[in-house]
Write a protein that holds these residues in place. Sequence first.
Motif, mmCIF file in Angstrom:
data_model
loop_
_atom_site.group_PDB
_atom_site.id
_atom_site.type_symbol
_atom_site.label_atom_id
_atom_site.label_comp_id
_atom_site.label_asym_id
_atom_site.label_seq_id
_atom_site.Cartn_x
_atom_site.Cartn_y
_atom_site.Cartn_z
ATOM 1 N N ILE A 1 0.854 -1.180 0.000
ATOM 2 C CA ILE A 1 0.000 0.000 0.000
ATOM 3 C C ILE A 1 0.895 1.237 0.000
ATOM 4 N N VAL A 2 0.587 2.194 -0.870
ATOM 5 C CA VAL A 2 1.403 3.396 -1.028
ATOM 6 C C VAL A 2 0.487 4.610 -1.149
ATOM 7 N N VAL A 3 0.865 5.711 -0.511
ATOM 8 C CA VAL A 3 0.221 7.004 -0.717
ATOM 9 C C VAL A 3 1.307 8.013 -1.071
ATOM 10 N N GLY A 4 0.952 8.993 -1.878
ATOM 11 C CA GLY A 4 1.955 9.973 -2.282
ATOM 12 C C GLY A 4 1.327 11.207 -2.882
ATOM 13 N N GLY A 5 2.196 12.155 -3.239
ATOM 14 C CA GLY A 5 1.727 13.390 -3.837
ATOM 15 C C GLY A 5 2.779 13.999 -4.746
ATOM 16 N N LYS A 6 2.323 14.841 -5.673
ATOM 17 C CA LYS A 6 3.200 15.534 -6.620
ATOM 18 C C LYS A 6 2.829 17.020 -6.655
ATOM 19 N N TYR A 7 3.850 17.850 -6.765
ATOM 20 C CA TYR A 7 3.625 19.288 -6.918
ATOM 21 C C TYR A 7 4.475 19.777 -8.087
ATOM 22 N N PHE A 8 3.831 20.413 -9.078
ATOM 23 C CA PHE A 8 4.509 20.849 -10.290
ATOM 24 C C PHE A 8 4.924 22.319 -10.151
ATOM 25 N N TYR A 9 6.195 22.541 -9.814
ATOM 26 C CA TYR A 9 6.701 23.924 -9.822
ATOM 27 C C TYR A 9 6.609 24.496 -11.227
ATOM 28 N N LYS A 10 6.951 23.658 -12.185
ATOM 29 C CA LYS A 10 6.743 23.914 -13.604
ATOM 30 C C LYS A 10 6.327 22.584 -14.218
ATOM 31 N N ALA B 1 4.971 7.496 0.779
ATOM 32 C CA ALA B 1 5.199 6.579 1.892
ATOM 33 C C ALA B 1 4.481 5.281 1.574
ATOM 34 N N GLY B 2 5.115 4.166 1.914
ATOM 35 C CA GLY B 2 4.499 2.895 1.595
ATOM 36 C C GLY B 2 5.024 1.758 2.434
ATOM 37 N N MET B 3 4.252 0.666 2.438
ATOM 38 C CA MET B 3 4.609 -0.543 3.170
ATOM 39 C C MET B 3 4.362 -1.754 2.283
ATOM 40 N N ASN B 4 5.320 -2.681 2.285
ATOM 41 C CA ASN B 4 5.189 -3.934 1.551
ATOM 42 C C ASN B 4 5.474 -5.088 2.503
ATOM 43 N N LYS B 5 4.578 -6.065 2.520
ATOM 44 C CA LYS B 5 4.778 -7.275 3.305
ATOM 45 C C LYS B 5 4.705 -8.474 2.370
ATOM 46 N N ALA B 6 5.685 -9.353 2.486
ATOM 47 C CA ALA B 6 5.731 -10.543 1.636
ATOM 48 C C ALA B 6 5.979 -11.774 2.505
ATOM 49 N N ASP B 7 5.206 -12.832 2.256
ATOM 50 C CA ASP B 7 5.290 -14.060 3.048
ATOM 51 C C ASP B 7 5.852 -15.200 2.205
ATOM 52 N N ASN B 8 6.661 -16.035 2.855
ATOM 53 C CA ASN B 8 7.207 -17.241 2.232
ATOM 54 C C ASN B 8 7.971 -16.921 0.941
ATOM 55 N N VAL B 9 8.888 -15.942 1.050
ATOM 56 C CA VAL B 9 9.708 -15.560 -0.099
ATOM 57 C C VAL B 9 11.163 -15.935 0.177
ATOM 58 N N GLY B 10 11.933 -16.064 -0.885
ATOM 59 C CA GLY B 10 13.324 -16.465 -0.758
ATOM 60 C C GLY B 10 14.251 -15.305 -0.439
ATOM 61 N N TYR B 11 15.317 -15.634 0.310
ATOM 62 C CA TYR B 11 16.392 -14.669 0.580
ATOM 63 C C TYR B 11 17.668 -15.465 0.750
ATOM 64 N N ASN B 12 18.624 -15.262 -0.151
ATOM 65 C CA ASN B 12 19.789 -16.136 -0.210
ATOM 66 C C ASN B 12 21.070 -15.332 -0.433
ATOM 67 N N PRO B 13 21.481 -14.513 0.546
ATOM 68 C CA PRO B 13 22.667 -13.670 0.343
ATOM 69 C C PRO B 13 23.970 -14.443 0.236
ATOM 70 N N THR B 14 24.031 -15.639 0.820
ATOM 71 C CA THR B 14 25.264 -16.433 0.766
ATOM 72 C C THR B 14 25.223 -17.480 -0.332
ATOM 73 N N GLU B 15 24.196 -17.424 -1.189
ATOM 74 C CA GLU B 15 24.061 -18.310 -2.341
ATOM 75 C C GLU B 15 24.119 -19.785 -1.948
ATOM 76 N N LEU B 16 23.291 -20.133 -0.951
ATOM 77 C CA LEU B 16 23.161 -21.532 -0.554
ATOM 78 C C LEU B 16 22.485 -22.328 -1.661
ATOM 79 N N GLU B 17 22.696 -23.643 -1.641
ATOM 80 C CA GLU B 17 22.099 -24.482 -2.677
ATOM 81 C C GLU B 17 20.573 -24.437 -2.609
ATOM 82 N N VAL B 18 20.041 -24.405 -1.395
ATOM 83 C CA VAL B 18 18.603 -24.267 -1.177
ATOM 84 C C VAL B 18 18.365 -22.915 -0.512
ATOM 85 N N SER B 19 17.605 -22.054 -1.186
ATOM 86 C CA SER B 19 17.378 -20.706 -0.671
ATOM 87 C C SER B 19 16.462 -20.739 0.546
ATOM 88 N N PRO B 20 16.875 -20.136 1.673
ATOM 89 C CA PRO B 20 15.975 -20.037 2.828
ATOM 90 C C PRO B 20 14.752 -19.192 2.465
#
Length: 348
Positions: A294-303, A312-331
Motif C-alpha cells: 500500500i502506497v500514498v503519495g503526492g506531486k507538486y509541479f513547480y513547472k 510513503a508505503g509498506m510492503n509485506k511478503a510471506d514465504n519468499v526467498g532470501y539467499n545472500p550467501t548463495e546456498l544451494e537451497v534458498s531459505p
Amino acid sequence: MKKLLLATAIAALSVSAANAAPTIYGKAFLAADYVNAEFDGPNGSMYDEDTIEINSHASRIGLKGSEAMTANTDVIYQLEYGTSIDGDSNGFKNRDTFLGVKNKQFGEFRVGKNQSSLARIDNVVVNQGYWDNLGQTQNEKEVVSALNMADSNRIPSSIIWTAPKYNNLPLEISAMYSSDDANGNDNTGFGVAALFDQGTGFTAGLAYDKDQNIRGDIIRGTATVDLGKYIAAPVRLGALYQVADYDGGESKEKGFVISGEMPLANFARPASLYAQYNNTSNLNGVDDSDSNQIVVGGKYFYKDNIIAHAYAGMNKADNVGYNPTELEVSPRGDAEVLVIGTGLEYKF
C-alpha cells in the motif's frame, strides 16, 4: 525560373535538415528515501536495515527523431539510456533503443530493444520514486526488496508493430515478436495488446505475451475511468488484473492493482494526491508466496518539467526467498519493507 527552382531546393533542404535533427530529452530524479527493511527466516532475523538512502529513480537521457523517406513513410529512431546520477552504479544502460519506420497505411514498426506489449495497456500504475516497483518479483543477493507481480520489461532483439487507425476506430492494437536468443531457450517470444480509448474518460485494455517477460505466459487486463468526466468528482481510478503461468511453476501467479489519483485545486501550481494497492499471490509461481503493498503519495509541479515528490508505503511478503550467501537451497521467510521518501524530478 532558375531563382524559383533554387529557392524551392533550398526550402526542401531546410525542411529535410530540420526533420533529421534529433531531439535530446531525459530526466533526473533524485530522492532521499528512509528505508526500514526486515527479513525473518527459519532461524530468526536474517536482515535488518534502517537507513536513509540517496537514490536515483529511472534517471535517463536519450535522443529521438524521424525523417521522411517518402510522402507516406518516415524513418523513426530512438536511443535512450538510463543512468544512476547518485553514482551508485557507473555508466549507462540502454532502455528503449530502436530503429523503425512509420507508414500511414501499414502502421509503425520498431526494431531493437522495446518495452513489451504489456506496457501498451499499463495506464493504471501511479506510484513514483522508490515505489514504482512493479516487476520486482524476488530478492536479489543481499538486499531485501519490496516484492510484486511480474511486469513488462524491455525485450532485446524484438520488433513491435502498432496498427494504423482504421476508420477512426478508438482501438490501439500492437503485436510483438522477439528472437529466441533474447530468452535463453528454444522458444521465440511473442505478444499482443489492444487498448480501447474513445477519449471520454474510460479506457479498457487486454494483453498477452509468451516467453518474453517470463519463461511462460502472462495475460493482463486493465481499466481506468476519469470520474470528473461523468460526475463532480475529479478522481481518476484504475484497476489491473494479471495471471502469470511460469514454466515449471507450482501455481499460477495472480495479482491485481487498484489505484486512484486526485488533483488538488487549492495551490498556485498543479498538484495531486495518489494511492495504490498491489496484491500478489504465488510470487514467481511458488505456492503460498504472497505480497501486499500500500502506497500514498503526492506531486507538486513547480513547472511542467520540475516536479516535487513525496511518498510513503509498506510492503509485506510471506514465504519468499532470501539467499545472500548463495546456498544451494534458498531459505524462505517473511519480509517487511517500509519506505518514506521525498525527491525532485527535472525533465528536459
